[in-house]
Design a protein around this motif. Structure first.
Motif, mmCIF file in Angstrom:
data_model
loop_
_atom_site.group_PDB
_atom_site.id
_atom_site.type_symbol
_atom_site.label_atom_id
_atom_site.label_comp_id
_atom_site.label_asym_id
_atom_site.label_seq_id
_atom_site.Cartn_x
_atom_site.Cartn_y
_atom_site.Cartn_z
ATOM 1 N N ARG A 178 -5.913 -0.463 9.572
ATOM 2 C CA ARG A 178 -6.489 -1.493 8.701
ATOM 3 C C ARG A 178 -6.521 -1.054 7.240
ATOM 4 N NH1 ARG A 178 -11.482 -1.044 11.927
ATOM 5 N NH2 ARG A 178 -12.542 -2.315 10.346
ATOM 6 N N VAL A 179 -6.904 0.190 6.986
ATOM 7 C CA VAL A 179 -6.975 0.630 5.591
ATOM 8 C C VAL A 179 -5.577 0.698 4.972
ATOM 9 C CG1 VAL A 179 -6.824 3.171 5.876
ATOM 10 C CG2 VAL A 179 -8.224 2.199 4.051
ATOM 11 N N CYS A 180 -4.587 1.063 5.779
ATOM 12 C CA CYS A 180 -3.203 1.126 5.283
ATOM 13 C C CYS A 180 -2.691 -0.266 4.943
ATOM 14 C CB CYS A 180 -2.311 1.786 6.335
ATOM 15 S SG CYS A 180 -0.653 2.182 5.751
ATOM 16 N N HIS A 181 -3.101 -1.258 5.734
ATOM 17 C CA HIS A 181 -2.640 -2.632 5.523
ATOM 18 C C HIS A 181 -3.518 -3.379 4.521
ATOM 19 C CE1 HIS A 181 -1.097 -6.629 6.330
ATOM 20 N NE2 HIS A 181 -2.324 -7.040 6.605
ATOM 21 N N VAL A 186 0.482 -1.007 2.399
ATOM 22 C CA VAL A 186 1.703 -0.289 2.779
ATOM 23 C C VAL A 186 2.107 -0.602 4.216
ATOM 24 C CG1 VAL A 186 2.815 1.971 2.933
ATOM 25 C CG2 VAL A 186 1.088 1.547 1.181
ATOM 26 N N SER A 187 1.145 -0.576 5.124
ATOM 27 C CA SER A 187 1.357 -0.955 6.529
ATOM 28 C C SER A 187 2.379 -0.086 7.250
ATOM 29 C CB SER A 187 1.778 -2.434 6.621
ATOM 30 O OG SER A 187 0.818 -3.277 6.038
ATOM 31 N N VAL A 188 2.323 1.220 7.034
ATOM 32 C CA VAL A 188 3.247 2.097 7.764
ATOM 33 C C VAL A 188 2.690 2.457 9.143
ATOM 34 C CG1 VAL A 188 4.326 3.071 5.717
ATOM 35 C CG2 VAL A 188 2.326 4.196 6.676
ATOM 36 N N LEU A 189 1.376 2.306 9.340
ATOM 37 C CA LEU A 189 0.764 2.580 10.641
ATOM 38 C C LEU A 189 0.475 1.265 11.349
ATOM 39 C CD1 LEU A 189 -1.821 5.373 9.712
ATOM 40 C CD2 LEU A 189 0.305 5.679 10.975
ATOM 41 N N GLY A 212 8.086 5.245 3.635
ATOM 42 C CA GLY A 212 7.555 4.910 2.317
ATOM 43 C C GLY A 212 6.084 5.222 2.125
ATOM 44 N N CYS A 213 5.484 5.944 3.065
ATOM 45 C CA CYS A 213 4.089 6.363 2.894
ATOM 46 C C CYS A 213 3.971 7.244 1.652
ATOM 47 C CB CYS A 213 3.618 7.136 4.120
ATOM 48 S SG CYS A 213 1.961 7.843 3.969
ATOM 49 N N VAL A 405 3.468 0.396 -9.936
ATOM 50 C CA VAL A 405 2.023 0.577 -10.076
ATOM 51 C C VAL A 405 1.387 1.277 -8.878
ATOM 52 C CG1 VAL A 405 1.498 -1.729 -9.153
ATOM 53 C CG2 VAL A 405 -0.122 -0.611 -10.692
ATOM 54 N N SER A 406 1.906 1.100 -7.688
ATOM 55 C CA SER A 406 1.296 1.725 -6.513
ATOM 56 C C SER A 406 1.431 3.238 -6.541
ATOM 57 C CB SER A 406 1.906 1.170 -5.222
ATOM 58 O OG SER A 406 3.296 1.404 -5.186
ATOM 59 N N VAL A 407 2.365 3.748 -7.349
ATOM 60 C CA VAL A 407 2.536 5.192 -7.513
ATOM 61 C C VAL A 407 1.877 5.681 -8.795
ATOM 62 C CG1 VAL A 407 4.230 7.023 -7.931
ATOM 63 C CG2 VAL A 407 4.645 5.333 -6.151
#
Length: 849
Positions: A178-181, A186-189, A212-213, A405-407
């Motif tokens: 949930r935190v990843c999404h 990012v939604s890698v998990l 891409g994590c 921006v995410s980086v």
């Protein structure tokens, strides 16, 4: 509204869950799947409560209050149900230690047996003592597990940097997914398989870095067990103290909690109550700081060159040596380069020393945003004015321009993602296609250098007679309207590389009511057309009442710009300083920031003041070890304009000293006045007297957590929001047969002073390598290049080496390289970039022989 929980009357807000309200009122309800800032989920069911007048049991993490609601959180039935649920959870989790009668005696005698390949009990687990399961077991007084134990026997995944994944310890709370999404976008998990085989994993079982994590660590921080464990802390003992401070790598200013044992950093965590980051961080602040401070490349002692070799000396000898040498040069022969990652106090004293003692007018810094201050001076408007990061999530439309921006600014991205989740429209404008483009309402992939043409075209589409009333200077408005009338739609669209319907849709979004933001990154200003971009964007923002936010990278660029106010006549941008160095006018160079390697043929005397060894030490005549921000105290001015106090969390390594102390010692030795500082608070007191914007700063208030922003009131009162004269830049030079590609630069944000994180920290190079040269898939096929292959980039102005990174980020015909000011000479594009006047370059690519 009023509700009653366990016979206690409570005034409740209707936007908070029963579980949140109970916690705020010190009423304990066990829960494992619920977490701060995540949406209600209701998976573990341990938080069930009874509600009077309603049948059954309700998950308090998913129920919102109603007027007069009476809730019971503790009853024999609830306790029995919770124990049954907890037993089911523990049947698939190593639980022997959790219910062992002797567990209270274990910690003292088994604290050194954690170095095992597989965790089968609490005493072997890195999360022993911080595991939330332990807390819940103790709270429910669980003594045994009646169900058969099932060990899932998953292979522990150790292939990714920074943390391991042991899903044998996973309880399927879903927090990491949930935190990843939800939070990071990012939604890698995700959950994989179904039924009793359900677990957490990745698509096709790929490694996280392949998907891409960016290793922000959010999944590790939310994990209630030891399923996700930081590698570097896995076998460490518990900390003996914890300290709060501010991360000094980028401009966000995230608040961290630093765990320390025996004077050594164990780990750094983002604080949930951090006013900027609210429990979020990035790979730099979460995992890199420990290695930065204690890296083998740290400079521990002063060095001066004797008989062609650098030798360790005392501070007195080093200061005497430098002072005597600098006295022999005129001010016009000296250049000083500042780091934008030192504190406001450091920056002020260094500039005071350079201007008042060295008498030089050649003071500058290497920054990703060289045109911001110049534009503010010319247009009489301060683009660096304050804003609140939380307000971004309230926007109705966000225009994200030339920014990964995410980086570069990950906490800004978290707020943008909140806005998008709340229904905001995201318009991405860039020559490159970053991963966040997939969430955009419109993605305008424009040709490099055509941003100003796009904004002028949109301005023309939006222009109306009624807007004239918004501008007090009618003459300038008429001039502006006349300029826009000359823009031909078909010619502009061809130059920009977009379709008419895309331009019109963008204009429609910008014309809608509601809060609107233009947010731009370094790519918007770092090239030669930066001033034109800023001018067109500023005019468009006035026309549409949108807010403009420039994203700075360095931790204290804003602070440096403000502390330079008394010395503004002395300042130059680095391109100017680089030119006068090349012209042979500079004989002495003093740097406390990263710079390109210069030859001793043109410069007679070089002083490097840094925390880390780098290539410039080969030519330096004196090296002064500076403390890192974790070893001293001071203030930063973050991207919002928020003044932040960072604290000393450990003693300086070796004989390293704060930057302000070094500059003050040199100032006193060279008979300068006003350098008798004992501590940073005395420097800030002087800054407050000299620079009005700092007059409301108080160390005591900052220590108490009171919010203080830089004071723009005086300057804002003098400024009039007015249109700025327009001039569009020439379009980029076409490529030719010899040089068939256009080279763009991406500013490397993974640096701290002279230390390059993605070169020196294991794991960083997997996700962001400063020597990658990104090439489109089609172009790579034509050139028969493969990932990781060593290549040479050549132009008429020079050459540099790098490694192929095949990527869909760049369009065909474009090559993207990282700009790093202190890169090793063979891999450095800095000289080529400055020699071109910050223009894009036609280039060709060759395999390295």
């Amino acid at each position: 509204m009023k509700i009653i929980i366990d016979k206690k009357e409570i005034i409740a807000e209707n936007n908070k869950t029963i579980l949140e309200i109970a916690r705020e009122n010190d009423i304990y309800i066990p829960s494992i799947c619920d977490y701060f800032k995540l949406n209600p989920y209701g998976a573990c069911r341990l938080c069930i409560v009874e509600i009077k007048g309603q049948k059954g049991y309700f998950p308090s993490c998913s129920i919102f209050p109603e007027e007069g609601m009476k809730i019971k959180t503790d009853s024999p039935k609830l306790k029995k149900l919770r124990r049954n649920l907890l037993e089911l959870i523990l049947s698939e989790h190593p639980s022997a230690c959790l219910i062992c009668r002797e567990k209270e005696n274990c910690d003292e005698y088994k604290s050194t047996i954690r170095k095992v390949s597989e965790v089968t009990g609490c005493v072997l687990c890195p999360s022993n003592g911080t595991c939330e399961l332990q807390e819940v077991v103790n709270a429910l007084n669980l003594k045994n597990v009646r169900f058969p134990s099932l060990y899932r026997d998953f292979i522990i995944n150790k292939n990714d940097p920074f943390f391991d994944r042991d899903y044998n310890l996973c309880i399927l709370c879903g927090r990491c997914v949930r935190v990843c999404h939800e939070t990071r976008g990012v939604s890698v998990l995700s959950f994989i398989y179904r039924g009793s085989k359900t677990t957490i994993g990745t698509a096709l079982d790929q490694n996280l870095h392949e998907l891409g994590c960016q290793f922000c660590g959010a999944c590790v921080d939310v994990c209630p067990t030891g399923a996700l464990t930081e590698k570097s802390k896995k076998y460490e003992q518990s900390p003996d103290r914890k300290e709060r401070t501010i991360c000094g790598i980028c401009s966000m200013g995230c608040e961290l909690e630093v765990e320390i044992r025996n004077g050594r950093i164990l780990s750094c965590y983002p604080r949930k109550d951090g006013p900027v980051n609210e429990g979020q961080a990035c790979v730099r602040g979460r995992f890199a700081l420990k290695e930065i401070v204690c890296h083998p490349k740290r400079i521990h002692y002063p060095l001066i060159r004797k008989k062609k070799k650098l030798e360790e000396v005392s501070w007195d000898e080093a200061i005497d040596f430098i002072a005597e040498k600098l006295k022999t040069y005129k001010g016009t022969q000296v250049a000083c380069i500042l780091s934008s990652q030192i504190s406001c106090e450091d920056s002020y004293v260094f500039q005071k020393f350079a201007s008042n003692v060295l008498k030089t007018r050649n003071i500058g810094t290497i920054t990703a945003n060289p045109d911001l201050e110049l534009f503010s001076q010319k247009s009489d408007y301060d683009l660096m004015s304050n804003f609140r990061i939380r307000d971004i999530s309230k926007a109705k439309a966000i225009f994200l321009i030339d920014s990964n921006v995410s980086v570069s600014n990950p906490i800004i991205w978290v707020e943008i993602l909140k806005a998008v989740s709340n229904g905001a429209k995201l318009v991405v404008i860039d020559s490159l296609r970053w991963p966040h483009s997939r969430l955009a309402t419109i993605c305008l992939q424009i040709k490099p250098g055509t941003e100003s043409y796009l904004f002028a075209l949109i301005a023309k589409l939006l222009l109306g007679e009624e807007q004239e009333e918004s501008f007090p200077n009618t003459e300038k408005f008429n001039s502006y309207r006349e300029f826009l009338s000359k823009i031909q739609m078909s010619e502009a669209l061809e130059a920009i590389g977009i379709e008419e319907k895309e331009a019109k849709k963008t204009a429609e979004i910008l014309n809608e009511d509601g809060l609107k933001y233009f947010i731009f990154g370094s790519g918007f200003t770092q090239h030669s057309w930066g001033m034109s971009n800023l001018t067109c964007l500023w005019n468009l923002s006035l026309q549409t009442q949108a807010r403009v936010i420039p994203l700075t990278f360095e931790s204290n660029l804003k602070g440096l710009l403000h502390t330079s106010r008394p010395f503004s006549a002395m300042k130059k941008d680095f391109a100017e300083i680089s030119k006068i160095i090349s012209d042979g006018k500079i004989k002495a160079l003093y740097s406390n920031g990263p710079i390109p390697l210069y030859s001793k043929k043109s410069i007679e005397f070089i002083v490097v003041q840094d925390s880390f060894m780098n290539e410039n030490l080969m030519v330096a005549d004196a090296v002064l070890p500076a403390s890192t921000f974790l070893e001293t105290e001071g203030t930063f001015l973050n991207v919002e304009g928020r003044i932040q106090k960072f604290n000393k969390v450990m003693d300086p390594l070796g004989e390293s000293r704060p930057d302000w102390w070094i500059a003050a010692q040199l100032g006193k030795r060279m008979e300068g006045k006003g350098f008798d500082y004992k501590k940073p608070s005395e420097i800030m007191a002087e800054i407050k007297r000299k620079i009005p914007e700092f007059r409301n700063v108080s160390y005591n208030q900052l220590k108490k957590g009171i919010e203080i922003f830089i004071n723009h009131k005086e300057t804002e009162e003098k400024r009039e929001e007015k249109l700025t004269p327009l001039k569009l830049p020439p379009l980029l030079t076409d490529v030719n047969e010899e040089y068939p590609f256009i080279l763009l630069f991406e500013y490397n944000s993974d640096t701290y002073r002279g230390f390059v994180l993605n070169k020196e920290i294991k794991g960083m190079e997997l996700i962001r390598n400063s020597r990658w040269i990104q090439i489109n898939t089609e172009d790579a096929k034509k050139l028969e290049l493969t990932d990781g292959e060593s290549i040479v980039v050549e132009s008429e102005l020079g050459r540099f080496k790098g490694y192929v990174r095949i990527s869909e980020v760049v369009p065909s015909g474009i090559v993207l390289a990282s700009f790093l000011s202190n890169e090793e000479k063979d891999f450095s594009a800095a000289h080529m970039m400055f020699s071109s006047g910050l223009k894009t370059l036609p280039i060709k690519i060759k395999r390295e022989c």
